[in-house]
Design an enzyme around this catalytic site. Structure first.
Site, PDB file in Angstrom:
ATOM      1  N   PRO A   1       0.780  -1.250   0.000  1.00 30.22           N
ATOM      2  CA  PRO A   1       0.000   0.000   0.000  1.00 30.22           C
ATOM      3  C   PRO A   1       0.809   1.297   0.000  1.00 30.22           C
ATOM      4  O   PRO A   1       0.824   2.054   0.980  1.00 30.22           O
ATOM      5  CB  PRO A   1      -0.834  -0.130   1.272  1.00 30.22           C
ATOM      6  CG  PRO A   1       0.022  -0.940   2.192  1.00 30.22           C
ATOM      7  CD  PRO A   1       0.747  -1.917   1.303  1.00 30.22           C
ATOM      8  N   CYS A   2       1.431   1.574  -1.130  1.00 29.30           N
ATOM      9  CA  CYS A   2       2.193   2.816  -1.255  1.00 29.30           C
ATOM     10  C   CYS A   2       1.276   4.038  -1.192  1.00 29.30           C
ATOM     11  O   CYS A   2       1.740   5.142  -0.892  1.00 29.30           O
ATOM     12  CB  CYS A   2       3.028   2.813  -2.526  1.00 29.30           C
ATOM     13  SG  CYS A   2       2.115   2.481  -4.023  1.00 29.30           S
TER      14      CYS A   2
END
Length: 170
Positions: free
Chosen positions: A136-137
Site C-alpha cells: 500500500p504505497c
C-alpha cells in the site's frame, strides 16, 4: 510462466500478474483493453474466470480486490514476490505493515526500516512498487500530511485513502 488477469476496479482497469503462485504485479493498464491482451488473459467482470490451475491465485486476487473496494476487506491474504533491490524490498515490506486506514510519512518508513536519513530513497522505492494496493504505497504521505507522490495520480490516492477511512469510521 507469467499469467495475467485484468480487473475493472472503481479506480480503473488493473492488471494482476501471477508467476509461480505469487502475485508479482498489480498495476494500472495504460493502454486500451484489446491491445496487447492475449487469449490467455481474462478481463474479470466481463468475460468470467480462468479455468486453469494457474488462475487460482488470480481468482483469489480478484475476489480480495472486490472485497477491498466494497469495504469488506482490510487485509490481503495473497502471496507476493518482489523484484527489486534489498533496500526496495525492505521499504515494500515496511509499507505492508501500515495498518488499513492509517498513513505514514516517507521519513517514518525510513526510520522503521533502520535508515532514518533515507526518506527520499523511500520515495523512490515507492515509485518502483509494482504491486499497488497489496503493497500500500498509497498510505505514504508527506511529512506535513500532504498527499504527494503517487504514480497513479493524487485523485486515485485520495480515493483509496477515503475508502479506507470510511470503513474505519463505521
Amino acid at each position: 510462466m507469467r499469467h495475467k488477469a485484468y480487473y475493472k476496479s472503481p479506480i480503473g482497469m488493473l492488471c494482476i500478474e501471477e508467476e509461480e503462485g505469487f502475485i508479482v504485479g498489480l498495476h494500472f493498464v495504460k493502454e486500451t483493453i484489446g491491445k496487447g491482451v492475449t487469449t490467455e488473459d481474462t478481463v474479470y467482470g466481463e468475460k468470467g474466470g480462468i479455468d486453469t490451475a494457474e488462475g487460482k491465485i488470480l481468482r483469489q486476487a480478484v475476489r480480495q480486490l472486490e472485497e477491498y473496494f466494497s469495504g469488506k476487506r482490510t487485509e490481503f491474504e495473497l502471496p507476493v514476490a518482489y523484484s527489486g533491490t534489498d533496500f526496495q524490498v525492505r521499504v515494500w515490506e515496511g509499507l505492508r505493515t501500515i495498518p488499513y486506514g492509517e498513513t505514514r510519512s516517507y521519513s517514518e518508513i525510513a526510520v522503521q526500516i533502520g535508515n532514518p536519513k533515507a526518506a527520499r530513497a523511500v520515495g523512490n522505492a515507492n515509485n518502483k512498487n509494482r504491486i499497488l494496493i497489496l503493497v500500500p504505497c498509497h498510505r505514504v504521505i508527506g511529512a506535513n500530511g500532504a498527499l504527494v507522490g503517487f504514480g497513479a495520480g493524487l485523485d486515485v490516492k485520495k480515493y483509496l485513502l477515503e475508502l479506507e477511512r470510511k470503513k474505519e469510521a463505521h
